[in-house]
Write a protein that holds these residues in place. Structure first.
Motif, PDB file in Angstrom:
ATOM      1  N   LEU A 118       0.828  -1.200   0.000  1.00 38.25           N
ATOM      2  CA  LEU A 118       0.000   0.000   0.000  1.00 38.25           C
ATOM      3  C   LEU A 118       0.867   1.256   0.000  1.00 38.25           C
ATOM      4  CD1 LEU A 118      -2.870  -0.906   2.513  1.00 38.25           C
ATOM      5  CD2 LEU A 118      -2.995  -0.765   0.007  1.00 38.25           C
ATOM      6  N   ALA A 119       1.972   1.222   0.723  1.00 40.40           N
ATOM      7  CA  ALA A 119       2.877   2.370   0.752  1.00 40.40           C
ATOM      8  C   ALA A 119       3.463   2.632  -0.627  1.00 40.40           C
ATOM      9  CB  ALA A 119       3.989   2.127   1.770  1.00 40.40           C
ATOM     10  N   ALA A 120       3.825   1.568  -1.338  1.00 42.71           N
ATOM     11  CA  ALA A 120       4.363   1.728  -2.689  1.00 42.71           C
ATOM     12  C   ALA A 120       3.320   2.327  -3.617  1.00 42.71           C
ATOM     13  CB  ALA A 120       4.853   0.382  -3.219  1.00 42.71           C
ATOM     14  N   ARG A 121       2.075   1.863  -3.492  1.00 41.30           N
ATOM     15  CA  ARG A 121       1.018   2.412  -4.337  1.00 41.30           C
ATOM     16  C   ARG A 121       0.742   3.876  -3.992  1.00 41.30           C
ATOM     17  NH1 ARG A 121      -1.274  -2.900  -3.999  1.00 41.30           N
ATOM     18  NH2 ARG A 121      -2.807  -2.334  -2.410  1.00 41.30           N
ATOM     19  N   ARG A 122       0.811   4.209  -2.715  1.00 44.22           N
ATOM     20  CA  ARG A 122       0.611   5.601  -2.314  1.00 44.22           C
ATOM     21  C   ARG A 122       1.694   6.495  -2.944  1.00 44.22           C
ATOM     22  NH1 ARG A 122      -2.150   8.314   1.526  1.00 44.22           N
ATOM     23  NH2 ARG A 122      -2.953   6.350   2.355  1.00 44.22           N
ATOM     24  N   TYR A 123       2.942   6.026  -2.931  1.00 43.23           N
ATOM     25  CA  TYR A 123       4.021   6.842  -3.497  1.00 43.23           C
ATOM     26  C   TYR A 123       3.866   6.969  -5.006  1.00 43.23           C
ATOM     27  CZ  TYR A 123       8.576   9.140  -3.135  1.00 43.23           C
ATOM     28  OH  TYR A 123       9.599  10.069  -3.127  1.00 43.23           O
ATOM     29  N   ALA A 124       3.457   5.903  -5.649  1.00 46.60           N
ATOM     30  CA  ALA A 124       3.190   5.974  -7.090  1.00 46.60           C
ATOM     31  C   ALA A 124       2.117   7.007  -7.378  1.00 46.60           C
ATOM     32  CB  ALA A 124       2.795   4.601  -7.627  1.00 46.60           C
ATOM     33  N   GLY A 125       1.086   7.067  -6.519  1.00 46.30           N
ATOM     34  CA  GLY A 125       0.041   8.064  -6.700  1.00 46.30           C
ATOM     35  C   GLY A 125       0.551   9.475  -6.503  1.00 46.30           C
ATOM     36  N   GLU A 126       1.458   9.666  -5.540  1.00 50.70           N
ATOM     37  CA  GLU A 126       2.027  10.999  -5.318  1.00 50.70           C
ATOM     38  C   GLU A 126       2.876  11.429  -6.515  1.00 50.70           C
ATOM     39  OE1 GLU A 126       4.492  13.512  -1.904  1.00 50.70           O
ATOM     40  OE2 GLU A 126       3.942  11.416  -1.545  1.00 50.70           O
ATOM     41  N   LEU A 127       3.620  10.499  -7.063  1.00 52.88           N
ATOM     42  CA  LEU A 127       4.400  10.791  -8.262  1.00 52.88           C
ATOM     43  C   LEU A 127       3.488  11.181  -9.422  1.00 52.88           C
ATOM     44  CD1 LEU A 127       6.926   7.848  -7.976  1.00 52.88           C
ATOM     45  CD2 LEU A 127       7.592  10.252  -8.093  1.00 52.88           C
ATOM     46  N   ALA A 128       2.418  10.425  -9.616  1.00 51.83           N
ATOM     47  CA  ALA A 128       1.495  10.711 -10.717  1.00 51.83           C
ATOM     48  C   ALA A 128       0.824  12.066 -10.535  1.00 51.83           C
ATOM     49  CB  ALA A 128       0.446   9.602 -10.824  1.00 51.83           C
ATOM     50  N   ALA A 129       0.472  12.416  -9.305  1.00 52.31           N
ATOM     51  CA  ALA A 129      -0.169  13.701  -9.056  1.00 52.31           C
ATOM     52  C   ALA A 129       0.776  14.853  -9.374  1.00 52.31           C
ATOM     53  CB  ALA A 129      -0.629  13.777  -7.601  1.00 52.31           C
ATOM     54  N   ALA A 130       2.052  14.687  -9.066  1.00 53.27           N
ATOM     55  CA  ALA A 130       3.028  15.739  -9.349  1.00 53.27           C
ATOM     56  C   ALA A 130       3.358  15.823 -10.827  1.00 53.27           C
ATOM     57  CB  ALA A 130       4.307  15.495  -8.548  1.00 53.27           C
ATOM     58  N   GLY A 131       3.140  14.732 -11.553  1.00 52.41           N
ATOM     59  CA  GLY A 131       3.474  14.708 -12.976  1.00 52.41           C
ATOM     60  C   GLY A 131       2.266  14.766 -13.888  1.00 52.41           C
ATOM     61  N   ASP A 132       1.123  15.244 -13.371  1.00 51.96           N
ATOM     62  CA  ASP A 132      -0.106  15.328 -14.169  1.00 51.96           C
ATOM     63  C   ASP A 132      -0.460  13.986 -14.801  1.00 51.96           C
ATOM     64  OD1 ASP A 132      -0.532  18.035 -13.618  1.00 51.96           O
ATOM     65  OD2 ASP A 132       0.793  18.654 -15.245  1.00 51.96           O
ATOM     66  N   ARG A 134       1.541  11.400 -15.031  1.00 54.69           N
ATOM     67  CA  ARG A 134       2.754  10.666 -15.392  1.00 54.69           C
ATOM     68  C   ARG A 134       3.774  10.879 -14.285  1.00 54.69           C
ATOM     69  NH1 ARG A 134       1.215  13.790 -19.574  1.00 54.69           N
ATOM     70  NH2 ARG A 134       2.945  15.238 -19.176  1.00 54.69           N
ATOM     71  N   LEU A 135       4.983  10.431 -14.491  1.00 51.57           N
ATOM     72  CA  LEU A 135       6.044  10.745 -13.548  1.00 51.57           C
ATOM     73  C   LEU A 135       6.450  12.203 -13.696  1.00 51.57           C
ATOM     74  CD1 LEU A 135       8.366   7.631 -13.855  1.00 51.57           C
ATOM     75  CD2 LEU A 135       7.058   8.312 -11.840  1.00 51.57           C
ATOM     76  N   PRO A 136       6.895  12.842 -12.620  1.00 53.71           N
ATOM     77  CA  PRO A 136       7.479  14.175 -12.777  1.00 53.71           C
ATOM     78  C   PRO A 136       8.722  14.106 -13.657  1.00 53.71           C
ATOM     79  CG  PRO A 136       7.164  13.603 -10.457  1.00 53.71           C
ATOM     80  CD  PRO A 136       6.934  12.357 -11.255  1.00 53.71           C
ATOM     81  N   ARG A 137       9.161  15.251 -14.118  1.00 53.81           N
ATOM     82  CA  ARG A 137      10.420  15.316 -14.860  1.00 53.81           C
ATOM     83  C   ARG A 137      11.574  15.282 -13.855  1.00 53.81           C
ATOM     84  NH1 ARG A 137      10.287  20.063 -15.428  1.00 53.81           N
ATOM     85  NH2 ARG A 137      11.918  20.504 -13.912  1.00 53.81           N
ATOM     86  N   PHE A 138      12.223  14.140 -13.723  1.00 57.05           N
ATOM     87  CA  PHE A 138      13.371  14.021 -12.830  1.00 57.05           C
ATOM     88  C   PHE A 138      14.589  14.617 -13.540  1.00 57.05           C
ATOM     89  CE2 PHE A 138      11.320   9.867 -11.202  1.00 57.05           C
ATOM     90  CZ  PHE A 138      10.590  10.542 -10.234  1.00 57.05           C
ATOM     91  N   ASP A 139      15.063  15.755 -13.048  1.00 52.66           N
ATOM     92  CA  ASP A 139      16.246  16.363 -13.671  1.00 52.66           C
ATOM     93  C   ASP A 139      17.498  15.553 -13.374  1.00 52.66           C
ATOM     94  OD1 ASP A 139      15.124  18.935 -14.794  1.00 52.66           O
ATOM     95  OD2 ASP A 139      14.452  19.068 -12.707  1.00 52.66           O
ATOM     96  N   VAL A 140      17.610  15.045 -12.151  1.00 49.33           N
ATOM     97  CA  VAL A 140      18.764  14.231 -11.786  1.00 49.33           C
ATOM     98  C   VAL A 140      18.319  13.210 -10.753  1.00 49.33           C
ATOM     99  CG1 VAL A 140      19.488  15.929 -10.042  1.00 49.33           C
ATOM    100  CG2 VAL A 140      21.151  14.274 -10.938  1.00 49.33           C
TER     101      VAL A 140
END
Length: 246
Positions: A118-132, A134-140
């Motif tokens: 569940l924690a992994a799914r929650r983090y995936a959701g936070e990533l998706a929310a920040a990336g509209d 998708r994943l956010p643009r990770f610069d590094v």
């Protein structure tokens, strides 16, 4: 892929810190903000301390930096073995960050309790929310390299979770329960930096760079992949592949 070799672990940490500051400054100049993915371990802590000690840190608008983690030990919040705790102690607590832009992986005493899936799914959701969506643009994206060639919590001989964030329940390195970005997520980053110091890393680094077959050999940036090593960790890397520095 570029392999850069520094004289020792201290010089390596200072050089990586300087690179990181420049990368964040450049990303903000182009995009207005910057997204960095942090790692854990002794070299990472030294890098974070070197960032804090650098006068150039004032050139970064820290309020416009989003910080993520590549993996985390699934332990209670504040546990000294959590990568988040170590990063906060070495650097983050001293920076004028926007708390809403600091994105630690959920702890074992978080809203999902002791369920790493569940924690992994929650983090995936936070990533998706920040990336509209998708994943956010990770610069590094920073990665340590384990003695066995693992990166994040992706270990040789263990299945890789589906999706972008996975739970690990039988890690060969304690603690056994972790959450991690998968290679599918790691490989979306603009730049991926693999950082290693010490003779205990030499065999894994040499194997990953010459033979492959280890998780460290499967990750890469979309525009740049850097192996940032000290001389001891690079001792089994063929000389023609190295970019030596003082």
């Amino acid at each position: 892929m570029t392999v850069v070799v520094h004289a020792d672990a201290t010089v390596l940490a200072e050089a990586v810190a300087a690179r990181l500051l420049v990368k964040l400054i450049d990303a903000q100049a182009v995009h207005g903000g910057a997204h960095a993915v942090l790692t854990g371990g002794r070299v990472a802590a030294a890098v974070y301390r070197a960032v804090l000690a650098s006068p150039a840190r004032a050139a970064v608008d820290w309020s416009r930096v989003d910080l993520w983690w590549g993996d985390e030990r699934f332990l209670p919040s504040g546990d000294p073995d959590r990568n988040e705790t170590q990063a906060r102690a070495a650097l983050l607590d001293a920076l004028p960050l926007d708390p809403a832009r600091v994105h630690p992986m959920p702890p074992a005493d978080g809203p999902d309790g002791a369920d790493p899936e569940l924690a992994a799914r929650r983090y995936a959701g936070e990533l998706a929310a920040a990336g509209d969506g998708r994943l956010p643009r990770f610069d590094v994206l920073l990665l340590g390299v384990g003695e066995d060639g693992h990166v994040a919590s992706v270990f040789p001989g263990f299945p890789v979770a589906d999706g972008l964030v996975g739970a690990v329940t039988d890690s060969p390195k304690p603690p056994p329960v972790r959450t991690t970005l998968t290679p599918a997520a790691i490989n979306t980053a603009d730049e991926v930096w693999l950082i290693a110091a010490g003779a205990d890393k030499a065999e894994a680094v040499g194997t990953a760079l010459t033979s492959g077959g280890l998780p460290a050999a499967t990750v890469h940036g979309t525009s740049r992949t850097l192996w940032l090593l000290d001389a001891a960790a690079a001792s089994r890397v063929p000389a023609p592949d190295r970019v030596p520095t003082r």
